[in-house]
Design an enzyme around this catalytic site. Structure first.
Site, short mmCIF file in Angstrom:
data_model
loop_
_atom_site.label_atom_id
_atom_site.label_comp_id
_atom_site.label_asym_id
_atom_site.label_seq_id
_atom_site.Cartn_x
_atom_site.Cartn_y
_atom_site.Cartn_z
NE ARG A 1 0.90 -3.17 7.18
CZ ARG A 1 1.33 -2.23 8.00
NH1 ARG A 1 2.41 -1.54 7.71
NH2 ARG A 1 0.68 -1.98 9.13
CD GLN B 1 -5.09 -1.94 0.19
OE1 GLN B 1 -6.19 -1.77 -0.36
NE2 GLN B 1 -4.06 -1.16 -0.04
CG ASP C 1 -3.14 -4.05 7.65
OD1 ASP C 1 -2.77 -4.45 8.77
OD2 ASP C 1 -2.47 -3.28 6.94
CB SER D 1 -3.88 -0.76 8.77
OG SER D 1 -2.63 -0.92 8.15
CE1 TYR E 1 4.88 -3.64 9.64
CE2 TYR E 1 5.55 -5.08 7.84
CZ TYR E 1 4.63 -4.71 8.80
OH TYR E 1 3.44 -5.39 8.92
#
Length: 417
Positions: free
Chosen positions: A122, A127, A130, A133, A230
């Site tokens: 991350r 991005q 990902d 996500s 996390y």
């Protein structure tokens, strides 16, 4: 003839997603690849073969995998699929390797270079790659839609000449990407939303979406986040305090959505059977972690269970796949963005840079070996997945939590709601 990228049809009957879209197939061709899409691969995501053909992709069959230099998938390849891949092929998918060491070892034995997309770091550069996500965002949305369907009442407050319909009270447990989207969706539908998480950084995010935050805000709470963003596993003492705070809150809710997952471990138990029993008939709980053991006692993977007191516990599998047409478009872009970083722009061929931080983070197998540090001993010492912390430890019994609060108000954990 250039190098070949193959997009197979997923063999799992519960997987309607596909690893490419017409847009990404066209862009892969622009990188210099010949793209072959297995016949019918996109049908579960509303992408007919002719849409792929229209952008220059060839429509092929499963055996075309044997020619592929790159295979893009949604799920980890089966043993049967591995037999059809050529040695040295790069296979990129959501590999779900934890607790599946035998499958990881099989990929190494097959000689493929396997990449696990869910290990994408991350960082700013990654991005767009990902997958956690992109897919969790849709899972959070769909969780609210599924809850609303099972609730069979109106979610927003409605004031009519015949009387007022109260707004549904919705509680989101776990405020990652899925949780934030669940909050936003529930708010758009008019529900009164509260949310909880052990990470202090999300409090402001929750409030910015118009929801109220519920948590025991002690010193442990202030440090409850890993460097990667996390949630940390909390101490038993904190878990008990948090559970005592949430037990009474859950009893008043119409809808509860749980989203808590800890990478590499079974899902933590957040909602005990006693908490479920404290809820009103007709209430709904959606467990988004059911595939990893579930956050809710009584949740059954792939089923909607109705308890004795009339509470529905929703345990749908592959929730992003329930909105496959949208999920596939996002996932395909995640994959394309990653593949693009491994292509030599001059020769227009795959050139894996093994010292690249993205490659090092995601590569599971290479050259006949398991190379990821978390699984390097998979072939010799199969990993035994740790047991989930039982609900009797992780969550307080709702029946016990309430009387304690009544007897001694000062002992009630401090929180915000």
């Amino acid at each position: 003839m250039g190098q070949i990228v193959f997009i197979p049809r997923e063999l799992d009957p519960n997987e309607p997603r596909v690893a490419a879209s017409p847009e990404t197939a066209k862009r892969l061709a622009g990188l210099g690849f010949d793209v072959i899409v297995e016949k019918g691969a996109g049908l579960g995501s509303r992408i007919p073969d002719q849409d792929f053909a229209a952008v220059g992709a060839a429509i092929g069959k499963a055996t075309d995998a044997s020619k592929a230099d790159v295979v893009l998938k949604v799920r980890r390849p089966t043993d049967a699929e591995l037999k059809g891949y050529k040695s040295g092929a790069a296979v990129i998918a959501i590999m779900d390797p934890y607790g599946n060491d035998a499958a990881v070892a099989a990929m190494a034995k097959a000689g493929i270079t396997a990449f696990s997309m869910e290990f994408m770091p991350r960082i700013t550069r990654a991005q767009v790659m990902d997958v956690l996500s992109s897919q969790a965002n849709l899972a959070g949305y769909q969780a609210v839609i599924d809850a609303a369907a099972e609730y069979d009442r109106a979610l927003p407050m409605m004031m009519t000449a015949a009387g007022t319909v109260p707004a549904a009270k919705t509680f989101i447990m776990g405020v990652g990407v899925a949780g934030l989207q669940a909050i936003a969706t529930a708010r758009r539908l008019g529900a009164v939303v509260t949310a909880t998480d052990v990470r202090p950084a999300v409090k402001e995010q929750v409030q910015s979406l118009g929801a109220k935050f519920l948590a025991v805000e002690d010193e442990e709470f202030k440090a409850a986040e890993t460097a990667g963003g996390y949630a940390k596993e909390m101490s038993k003492e904190y878990q008990a305090k948090q559970a005592a705070l949430t037990a009474e809150h859950i009893a008043k809710q119409d809808i509860v959505i749980t989203t808590a997952l800890i990478p590499g471990r079974p899902a933590p138990k957040l909602v005990s059977a006693a908490m479920v029993a404290s809820m009103k008939p007709g209430s709904v709980i959606v467990d988004l972690a059911v595939e990893r053991g579930g956050n809710v006692e009584g949740a059954v993977p792939g089923k909607v269970v109705t308890t004795e007191n009339g509470v529905k516990i929703v345990g749908h599998l592959n929730v992003p796949g329930r909105v496959a047409a949208s999920a596939s478009l996002l996932y395909a872009k995640n994959l394309y963005a990653f593949v693009e970083t491994m292509v030599d722009k001059t020769s227009k061929t795959l050139a894996i840079k093994r010292d690249d931080e993205l490659v090092k983070a995601t590569m599971l197998t290479d050259g006949g070996r398991v190379v990821h540090p978390n699984f390097a001993k998979a072939a010799e010492e199969p990993r035994t997945e740790p047991a989930a912390i039982p609900a009797t430890t992780l969550v307080a019994d709702a029946a016990d939590a309430k009387p304690a609060a009544k007897k001694k108000a000062a002992a009630k954990p401090k929180g915000t709601a």
